[in-house]
Each structure stands twice: as C-alpha cells, then as structure tokens.
Design an enzyme around this catalytic site. Structure first.
Site, PDB file in Angstrom:
ATOM      1  CB  SER A   3       1.046   6.032  -1.454  1.00  0.00           C
ATOM      2  OG  SER A   3       2.196   5.956  -0.630  1.00  0.00           O
ATOM      3  CE  LYS A   4       5.889   8.293   0.380  1.00  0.00           C
ATOM      4  NZ  LYS A   4       5.755   9.766   0.594  1.00  0.00           N
ATOM      5  CB  VAL A  20      -0.942  -0.003   1.219  1.00  0.00           C
ATOM      6  CG1 VAL A  20      -1.805   1.248   1.233  1.00  0.00           C
ATOM      7  CG2 VAL A  20      -1.824  -1.243   1.208  1.00  0.00           C
ATOM      8  CE1 TYR A  21       5.318   5.578   2.942  1.00  0.00           C
ATOM      9  CE2 TYR A  21       7.011   4.106   2.092  1.00  0.00           C
ATOM     10  CZ  TYR A  21       6.632   5.338   2.590  1.00  0.00           C
ATOM     11  OH  TYR A  21       7.569   6.322   2.729  1.00  0.00           O
ATOM     12  CB  ALA A  22       5.387   0.222  -2.424  1.00  0.00           C
TER      13      ALA A  22
END
Length: 242
Positions: free
Chosen positions: A156-157, A152-154
């Site tokens: 977004s980036k 999920v974080y990846a």
C-alpha cells in the site's frame, strides 16, 4: 527564508492520535489553524479542549463513501479555505500473507490507498483555483524497504509513493507542492499488531520513533521557501537495523 504558517488553514486526517495529533500540535505551534479530522469524536473533543481555539474538530469516517466524498466541502465550510492538507490516516496489516484476513486487506487498501487518492483528488481543485497549496502524505519506510513481515502494508505504501511522485509532477505548475514523509516504526496504534516480544525488543533497542519526531520533519517540509519542494523524507531510528 522559511515559509510562515501564521493564520494558514491545515487539515489533518487521522488527527486524534499518533502522527496526526503530533502534526496538529506542530502546526498549531507554527501559527496555523487546524481542522482535525477523525472518526473518534471523543478523542477530537479532548484534543479541542486541550489545544484551544485554533482547533476545528471534524468527525469523518473516511471509510464511509459519502462522508469521504463530502469531507473537503465540509472543511471549506468550517474553515474557509485549505492551505495545507496532511493525508495521514491509515491502518496496518502485518504478518505472513497466508495468515491475513482478506477483509482486513480490503479495508487497509481502501484507507491507505483509495481514500488518500480520493482526498487528494477532491482538494486539488480548491488549491488549483487559489494557485497555491501543500499536500503531505504519511507514507512509510515500508515504501522504500521490502519489509518481509508486512507485504500487504508495504504494498500500500509503495503505491502511495508512486502516487505522490506522479501527482507532484502534474500539479507543481499550479503552485502546489506534494511530498511524503516515510518514517520507520513509530510508537502508535499501528504497532498494535506487532508481536509483543518484537515490540518490547524494539523499545529496548531504541529502534522506534516518537510521533513528535515525525511532526517536526513535516513542519520542516511545509516551511521551506515556495520555490523548494521536499518530495520525500525517509526517516528511521538510528538503531533500526539492529
């Protein structure tokens, strides 16, 4: 010849801790005035007292739509202009997707993607009118490396990496530089979700960066001659792959 930041106005989001605080300190040392933007009023006041008169603390909860929408106007009201905008605020969701809380996913995507896009959208007219400006976005190594423990974080980036590269191509004709800094894991609150054994092993291995390491590279990007844009910097601890 390096760009001189003396008397320039920088605005930094997520400025009360971590990379944002280190970026603030580096900008101050280079002669800039800094509007520190954060929702943590207590931490802002502590920073103001410690760092001195060239700090302007500004309380903003970026997840509040009205506060987010009024932020740029408030910065200009208190500082007069914006030469540098460092979109640094962000949060983290790690672990297996199946275990993630969907409300946490919504909040992270809102802060890491939507807020960054809205902030840059709002600051651009001011910089276009002035014919100059610098925008730096704190991205992540996760934007370039498909990290299996943080889908999920990846994601977004990865979105922000595309955003930086495309917006840069739209606005360079106005004298505006847009770039991103993509550090590997940094000792900050974003690592609070890491399993304790993973964090301890990373510390022992020397595979974490310090916020000041990132801030030093941010300053390098900002002080290049105006004819040069540092679009992407990927930085990681030498021992990251251990």
């Amino acid at each position: 010849m390096a760009e001189n930041l003396t008397d320039k106005v920088a605005a930094v989001t997520g400025a009360a801790s971590g990379i944002g605080l280190a970026s603030t300190e580096a900008l101050l040392a280079a002669g800039a005035r800094v509007v520190m933007i954060d929702r943590d009023v207590k931490a802002l006041n502590v920073a103001k007292e410690r760092l001195g008169g060239n700090i302007i603390p500004l309380e903003v909860d970026l997840l509040d739509p009205e506060m987010c929408a009024s932020m740029v106007d408030r910065i200009i009201d208190v500082a007069g202009s914006i030469d540098i905008f460092h979109a640094n605020a962000g949060t983290y969701v790690g672990g297996d997707l199946v275990d993630a809380d969907t409300k946490a996913i919504d909040m992270m995507l809102n802060l890491n993607v939507n807020v960054v896009m809205k902030n840059v959208h709002d600051v651009l007219p001011h910089m276009i009118a002035r014919g100059t400006g610098d925008i730096i976005v704190t991205s992540s190594l996760a934007a370039h490396f498909p990290t299996p423990w943080e889908p999920v974080y990846a994601s977004s980036k990865w979105a922000i990496n595309c955003f930086v590269q495309t917006v840069r191509r739209q606005v360079f004709k106005h004298g505006i530089r847009v770039g991103s800094i993509s550090p590997g894991p940094v000792v900050s609150a974003l690592l609070d979700d890491w399993p304790a054994e993973k964090l301890e092993k990373a510390r022992q291995d020397g595979s974490l960066l310090e916020p000041a390491d990132v801030a030093e590279v941010v300053l390098f990007m900002l002080t290049r001659p105006r004819g040069m844009t540092i679009r992407d910097v990927v930085m990681m601890p030498t021992n990251f792959d251990l």
